[in-house]
Scaffold this active site. Structure first.
Site, PDB file in Angstrom:
ATOM      1  N   PHE A 112       0.810  -1.221   0.000  1.00  6.18           N
ATOM      2  CA  PHE A 112       0.000   0.000   0.000  1.00  6.18           C
ATOM      3  C   PHE A 112       0.841   1.267   0.000  1.00  6.18           C
ATOM      4  O   PHE A 112       0.353   2.339  -0.368  1.00  6.18           O
ATOM      5  CB  PHE A 112      -0.966  -0.004   1.188  1.00  6.18           C
ATOM      6  CG  PHE A 112      -0.401   0.474   2.492  1.00  6.18           C
ATOM      7  CD1 PHE A 112      -0.615   1.772   2.928  1.00  6.18           C
ATOM      8  CD2 PHE A 112       0.315  -0.380   3.319  1.00  6.18           C
ATOM      9  CE1 PHE A 112      -0.123   2.217   4.140  1.00  6.18           C
ATOM     10  CE2 PHE A 112       0.815   0.056   4.534  1.00  6.18           C
ATOM     11  CZ  PHE A 112       0.600   1.353   4.951  1.00  6.18           C
ATOM     12  N   LYS A 113       2.105   1.155   0.385  1.00  3.45           N
ATOM     13  CA  LYS A 113       2.948   2.350   0.416  1.00  3.45           C
ATOM     14  C   LYS A 113       3.094   2.974  -0.974  1.00  3.45           C
ATOM     15  O   LYS A 113       3.375   4.167  -1.100  1.00  3.45           O
ATOM     16  CB  LYS A 113       4.317   2.015   0.997  1.00  3.45           C
ATOM     17  CG  LYS A 113       4.269   1.331   2.369  1.00  3.45           C
ATOM     18  CD  LYS A 113       3.598   2.178   3.420  1.00  3.45           C
ATOM     19  CE  LYS A 113       3.454   1.455   4.743  1.00  3.45           C
ATOM     20  NZ  LYS A 113       4.663   1.294   5.493  1.00  3.45           N
ATOM     21  N   ASP A 114       2.906   2.170  -2.025  1.00  2.00           N
ATOM     22  CA  ASP A 114       2.997   2.713  -3.382  1.00  2.00           C
ATOM     23  C   ASP A 114       1.956   3.798  -3.637  1.00  2.00           C
ATOM     24  O   ASP A 114       2.181   4.701  -4.451  1.00  2.00           O
ATOM     25  CB  ASP A 114       2.789   1.605  -4.424  1.00  2.00           C
ATOM     26  CG  ASP A 114       3.942   0.620  -4.468  1.00  2.00           C
ATOM     27  OD1 ASP A 114       5.088   1.037  -4.230  1.00  2.00           O
ATOM     28  OD2 ASP A 114       3.696  -0.561  -4.747  1.00  2.00           O
TER      29      ASP A 114
END
Length: 494
Positions: A112-114
């Site tokens: 999810f950091k993307d």
């Protein structure tokens, strides 16, 4: 829109200044002086937009220095087909009529950091241009697993930037580590730290407050900034996907416009669920925010008692991105709830001094109107992975399983069956050993062959970014004690 430190209202900064600085000089987190409200018909208009268009709409409310064209170019570059493997970018999958999964792992690092770290380099470099900054920015990152690779991938070979990632030695999954130490790019560096994530994160914060280091780097033509969620440029893009998820549910006729939903988020540093809180405060009809923790349940205890106490056993779990005892973004929530910089400053000073603080009954009551907290251990986590797969033919990673465990506990305790979106934070292929174990496999293949084993077991394809790790050789093997992290910075910036 102006930004202030959570610990001091006196100094105000523009959005570009806040993003470029990353962290306030007093150690506080830069946050908007107010949260804008969505216009009355915004959700109705947004439901028929693409993800990129939604991102522009939401971020523009906070970034008045940036033009619509700038933000449109950034969104198209960050969330385009060469970065994400689905046009939806962050699709919502229905498990049943009132349980949904927000898939946040379709980007280049399968986590999810993307969603934020593909946008942040554009926001940061544009902010530096607006500030007419001539020095090169050095991005320092502490990671518990996924932020590191996301930041490295986002900033690789970006002009006038260097990036150095610190991760806890033996504290991330094998694939997470391989993703980082094989990272390509001429401006990147990776260093493991003896200790856990909190050691790495505390070390990075100390580097930011090291005046001698700042002066030395300035003489060399560098200054420090952050890609952790302490940087507002990280939190802002995360607000978008919660608003987007609600719009998708309305568009797909899973709910009616105005119907309430709950949001369940597995989180360690509190940034991901904080973004959901901001979406709620802006006007998205969110009832409860369900905070899911693993055995490092400092947030669960805080939400139940009002006492934040990091003086406890630290556990290395199968959900390593949540193995955190110092949840930095909780500071932003405390400011939002109290509106008192002096009070937040006292809490943080007490945390630094004693490792704990206690909020008042009044503050706790306000928090508990919004949040509930649940936790589970690795045994339950692995059981949930198997249960979700058997019941819904749907594969999840350990972090997402922690989220589903929390949702189950909440529903059993309250009977509340409000439609709920669970944030799915990583591809299950990043944690093949634990996922295969949950599916009954005991003889696990070595190395990256385990990716094929999970694919053969489930019929799901190996994500391309993970398959591409085959044959890559590690570039970075440095390890430092937390007291010597400064040496890694100075060596990189010679």
């Amino acid at each position: 829109m102006q930004y202030i430190s959570t610990r001091d209202r006196e100094q105000q900064f523009s959005a570009s200044q806040a993003i470029a600085k990353g962290l306030a000089d007093d150690g506080g987190l830069l946050t908007p002086v107010y949260l804008p409200k969505l216009p009355r018909r915004a959700l109705e208009e947004l439901k028929d937009m693409s993800y990129q268009q939604r991102a522009v709409y939401v971020m523009k409310l906070f970034l008045d220095e940036f033009t619509v064209k700038e933000l449109t170019d950034f969104a198209n570059a960050a969330y385009g087909p060469e970065k994400f493997d689905t046009p939806a970018v962050a699709p919502v999958r229905a498990l049943d009529s009132n349980t949904f999964c927000l898939e946040l792992w379709h980007g280049p690092t399968c986590a999810f950091k993307d969603m934020a770290l593909q946008m942040l380099p554009h926001l940061l470099t544009a902010s530096l241009r607006k500030q007419e900054e001539e020095k090169t920015v050095c991005i320092l990152v502490a990671t518990s697993g996924d932020t590191g690779k996301g930041a490295l991938e986002g900033f690789k070979d970006v002009d006038h930037t260097r990036i150095l990632v610190f991760y806890p030695k033996d504290g991330v999954s094998a694939i997470q580590e391989l993703q980082m130490v094989t990272q390509e790019g001429e401006n990147v560096g990776v260093c493991s730290v003896v200790g856990n994530f909190d050691d790495a994160q505390t070390g990075v914060k100390k580097l930011f407050s090291d005046e001698k280091l700042r002066e030395e780097l300035a003489q060399r033509g560098f200054f420090l900034s952050s890609a952790n969620s302490i940087n507002w440029g990280r939190v802002l893009p995360q607000i978008v996907y919660y608003i987007s998820a609600y719009c998708d549910l309305v568009r797909d006729e899973k709910i009616q416009l105005g119907d309430p939903i709950n949001i369940c988020v597995p989180t360690g540093n509190f940034g991901n669920i904080l973004a959901a809180y901001y979406a709620k405060d802006m006007g998205v009809p969110i009832n409860k925010l369900i905070c899911a923790s693993n055995s490092n349940n400092v947030l669960t205890d805080f939400l139940r008692t009002g006492t934040y106490d990091r003086n406890r056993t630290f556990y290395n779990t199968m959900s390593p991105s949540m193995d955190i005892l110092i949840s930095s973004n909780l500071e932003r929530l405390l400011y939002a709830i109290t509106g008192e910089n002096s009070q937040v400053r006292e809490y943080m000073e007490e945390l630094n001094r004693t490792g704990r603080y206690q909020v008042s009954d009044k503050v706790l009551e306000k928090i508990q109107r919004l949040f509930v907290g649940y936790c589970c251990d690795d045994t339950v986590t692995q059981k949930v992975i198997g249960t979700i797969y058997r019941n819904f033919d749907y594969l999840i990673d350990p972090h997402t399983a922690v989220g589903f465990s929390a949702l189950t506990q909440y529903r059993e305790e309250t009977g509340d069956m409000t439609p709920t979106v669970v944030a799915s934070t990583a591809s299950p292929f990043k944690f093949c050993d634990n996922v295969l174990g949950a599916l009954g496999e005991t003889n696990l293949r070595d190395g990256l062959d385990i990716l094929d084993q999970l694919s053969e077991k489930t019929g799901q394809p190996v994500p391309a970014p993970l398959a591409s790790l085959r044959g890559k050789q590690p570039r970075f093997q440095r390890t430092e004690e937390k007291e010597h992290m400064v040496d890694a910075v100075l060596d990189m910036l010679k």
